[in-house]
Write a protein that holds these residues in place. Structure first.
Motif, PDB file in Angstrom:
ATOM      1  N   SER A   1       4.681   0.008   9.464  1.00  0.00           N
ATOM      2  CA  SER A   1       3.523  -0.173   8.580  1.00  0.00           C
ATOM      3  C   SER A   1       2.307  -0.669   9.350  1.00  0.00           C
ATOM      4  CB  SER A   1       3.877  -1.115   7.441  1.00  0.00           C
ATOM      5  OG  SER A   1       3.960  -2.416   7.927  1.00  0.00           O
TER       6      SER A   1
ATOM      7  N   THR B   1      -3.861   5.230   7.451  1.00  0.00           N
ATOM      8  CA  THR B   1      -2.650   4.435   7.218  1.00  0.00           C
ATOM      9  C   THR B   1      -1.380   5.251   7.504  1.00  0.00           C
ATOM     10  OG1 THR B   1      -2.871   5.021   4.906  1.00  0.00           O
ATOM     11  CG2 THR B   1      -3.609   2.825   5.512  1.00  0.00           C
TER      12      THR B   1
ATOM     13  N   ASP C   1      -1.987  -4.399  10.940  1.00  0.00           N
ATOM     14  CA  ASP C   1      -0.911  -4.249   9.975  1.00  0.00           C
ATOM     15  C   ASP C   1      -1.435  -3.505   8.747  1.00  0.00           C
ATOM     16  OD1 ASP C   1       1.929  -5.918   9.584  1.00  0.00           O
ATOM     17  OD2 ASP C   1       1.003  -5.129   7.749  1.00  0.00           O
ATOM     18  N   ALA C   2      -0.632  -2.577   8.228  1.00  0.00           N
ATOM     19  CA  ALA C   2      -1.105  -1.762   7.094  1.00  0.00           C
ATOM     20  C   ALA C   2      -1.502  -2.622   5.897  1.00  0.00           C
ATOM     21  CB  ALA C   2      -0.043  -0.759   6.689  1.00  0.00           C
ATOM     22  N   THR C   3      -0.830  -3.761   5.736  1.00  0.00           N
ATOM     23  CA  THR C   3      -1.146  -4.596   4.568  1.00  0.00           C
ATOM     24  C   THR C   3      -2.534  -5.224   4.690  1.00  0.00           C
ATOM     25  OG1 THR C   3      -0.026  -6.429   5.622  1.00  0.00           O
ATOM     26  CG2 THR C   3       1.261  -5.160   4.030  1.00  0.00           C
ATOM     27  N   ASP C   4      -3.087  -5.222   5.909  1.00  0.00           N
ATOM     28  CA  ASP C   4      -4.433  -5.795   6.106  1.00  0.00           C
ATOM     29  C   ASP C   4      -5.534  -4.760   5.921  1.00  0.00           C
ATOM     30  OD1 ASP C   4      -3.589  -8.345   6.705  1.00  0.00           O
ATOM     31  OD2 ASP C   4      -3.322  -7.895   8.852  1.00  0.00           O
ATOM     32  N   CYS C   5      -5.149  -3.513   5.711  1.00  0.00           N
ATOM     33  CA  CYS C   5      -6.153  -2.450   5.749  1.00  0.00           C
ATOM     34  C   CYS C   5      -7.250  -2.642   4.704  1.00  0.00           C
ATOM     35  CB  CYS C   5      -5.466  -1.103   5.569  1.00  0.00           C
ATOM     36  SG  CYS C   5      -6.551   0.243   6.007  1.00  0.00           S
ATOM     37  N   ASP C   6      -6.845  -2.978   3.477  1.00  0.00           N
ATOM     38  CA  ASP C   6      -7.849  -3.112   2.414  1.00  0.00           C
ATOM     39  C   ASP C   6      -8.867  -4.190   2.752  1.00  0.00           C
ATOM     40  OD1 ASP C   6      -6.812  -1.083   1.045  1.00  0.00           O
ATOM     41  OD2 ASP C   6      -5.795  -2.308  -0.491  1.00  0.00           O
ATOM     42  N   SER C   7      -8.358  -5.350   3.210  1.00  0.00           N
ATOM     43  CA  SER C   7      -9.323  -6.411   3.489  1.00  0.00           C
ATOM     44  C   SER C   7     -10.147  -6.099   4.741  1.00  0.00           C
ATOM     45  CB  SER C   7      -8.647  -7.777   3.604  1.00  0.00           C
ATOM     46  OG  SER C   7      -7.541  -7.690   4.439  1.00  0.00           O
TER      47      SER C   7
END
Ligand code: ADP
Ligand code: ASP
Ligand code: MG
Length: 419
Positions: free
Chosen positions: A356, A268, A403-409
């Protein structure tokens, strides 16, 4: 006393004299108190000759018949190497892939090893014999037991797989260069010999075409913690050790196919610089990345998209802490790239920054020859509703920028059966 697997490549068994030198080296290893399994390739350029022969009778030879033909090269080698050993008083027995029990997929000309039955080998080793095993071949695990081959350069894979199955102490790959060098010594005489390399580094080198070791062999060595050394057949020099993490007790069933992908990694700490509508002409990328390198900025992924007109978009990623510098370099170089080309306003070049982003990668030699694995990764991301911004692939790695916000999923087990 150690159990050692020694693999000799085509050049190393290319002539009668060389076969006798191999026999002498094997006997010396046995006399020092070790048990030895020898894996051999076809003599010299035999396999190339067989491929040519097939092409002369058929423009598209059936792959089953191709395997029947190509596997004969190694069968000649095992017989003569075993004869040479016995001629100097060393008990030995030649064994084909089928006789050893190298069971593979029925995927002709590029079969993967499923399992190796070790009973017969263990029996002959107990009898004090050297086993001389045909590299590059196996037999399909299906009822028909058809001969299969593992793909060109596959004897390395046979050797390391046998070493893993027999729980050998180490595996030696004897070849026509002193070990692993920084690049192909035939092309770059100044290439430097390395004393040691990690299996991860070697996997990258091998997948980029350093044919001194087949990537599938490196992968098996890594997965089973098998120490591997590449040495010259002509000298006693120590060669290059390929080091792996300690063995994890991984089962030997599904030896090569249990996991086409070895690991999912994410990073990330990435940011993206996009240069939009830069001129499509020779030297643009060289100038841009020359300038980036001059500022010691480490670029990871690069993508260049094709436009219909005479300009392109070039995007690249850098670590976040070098983003500010990368952005200023990009802005400064833009007028230089554009030069005196007159560009109307909507078409004007521009620099875009994205802070991000994340890079998610899957890695593993099991992907070689299996485009389906990359497709499965893309599908998993799609199913999770994740947009892929950049893709970069090598034979053993697929990386996607998201996108960094998608990393967890993206890395959540529910997102994808990535392994
Ligand atoms: P073998 O028949 O013993 O399997 P190969 O021809 O498959 O031998 O592989 C050995 C060759 O790999 C060398 O002769 C060398 O030209 C080539 N090679 C490519 N890259 C490298 C490297 N980085 N280090 C050493 N050898 C390399
Ligand atoms: N003889 C086979 C080939 O030439 C396998 C090997 O040499 O590793 O590809
Ligand atoms: Mg080879």
């Amino acid at each position: 006393m150690a159990l050692i697997v020694q693999k000799y490549g085509g050049t190393s068994v290319g002539t009668v004299e060389r076969i006798q030198a191999v026999a002498a080296r094997v006997k010396k290893t046995v006399d020092a108190g070790n048990s030895v399994v020898v894996v051999v390739s076809a003599m010299g350029k035999t396999t190339d000759g067989l491929v040519k022969l097939a092409s002369e009778v058929s423009s598209q030879p059936p792959t089953r018949e191709m395997d029947m033909l190509l596997s004969t090269g190694e069968q000649v080698s095992i017989a003569v190497v075993s004869m040479a050993l016995q001629a100097i008083g060393q008990p030995a027995i030649s064994l084909t892939g089928a006789q050893v029990g190298i069971l593979t997929e029925a995927n002709h000309t590029r079969a993967r090893i499923l399992k190796i039955e070790t009973d017969r080998m263990e029996r002959h080793l107990k009898e004090g014999k050297v086993l001389v095993v045909a590299g590059f071949q196996g037999v399909s695990s299906l009822e028909d037991r058809d001969i299969t081959t593992l793909g060109r350069g596959g004897s390395d894979t046979s050797a390391v797989a046998l070493a893993a199955a027999l729980r050998a102490d180490f595996c030696e790959i004897y070849t026509d260069v002193p070990g692993i060098l920084t690049t192909d010594p035939r092309l770059v005489p100044e290439a430097q010999l390395m004393a040691e390399i990690t299996s991860d580094e070697m996997l990258e080198l091998a997948s980029l075409g350093a044919k001194v070791l087949h990537p599938r062999a490196v992968e098996i060595a890594r997965n089973y913690g098998m120490p591997l050394v590449v040495r010259s057949s002509w000298t006693e020099d120590p060669g290059t050790w390929v080091t792996s993490p300690p063995p994890q007790g991984r089962p030997l069933e599904g030896l090569e196919i249990a996991q086409p992908v070895d690991g999912v990694e994410f990073d990330t700490d990435q940011a993206k610089v996009s240069m939009l509508r830069v001129p499509d002409r020779p030297g643009v990328a060289a100038k841009l990345f020359g300038e980036i390198a001059a500022h010691s900025l480490d670029v990871d992924l690069i993508i260049q998209s094709i436009h219909e007109g005479n300009n392109n978009d070039i995007a690249f990623t850098v670590t976040r802490n070098s983003l500010a510098q990368a952005e200023s370099v990009a802005n400064a170089i833009l007028p230089v790239l554009v030069g005196d080309a007159a560009i109307a306003p909507p078409e004007q070049p521009d620099v875009l920054i994205e802070q991000s982003i994340a890079k998610i990668s899957i890695a593993g030699a099991g992907m070689i020859g299996r485009p389906g694995v990359a497709a499965q990764m893309f599908q998993s991301l799609a199913t999770a509703g994740i947009n892929i911004q950049m893709i970069s692939t090598s034979e053993v790695k697929v990386s996607c920028v998201i996108d960094a916000t998608d990393c967890d999923s993206a890395i959540a087990p529910s997102a994808a059966p990535l392994r």
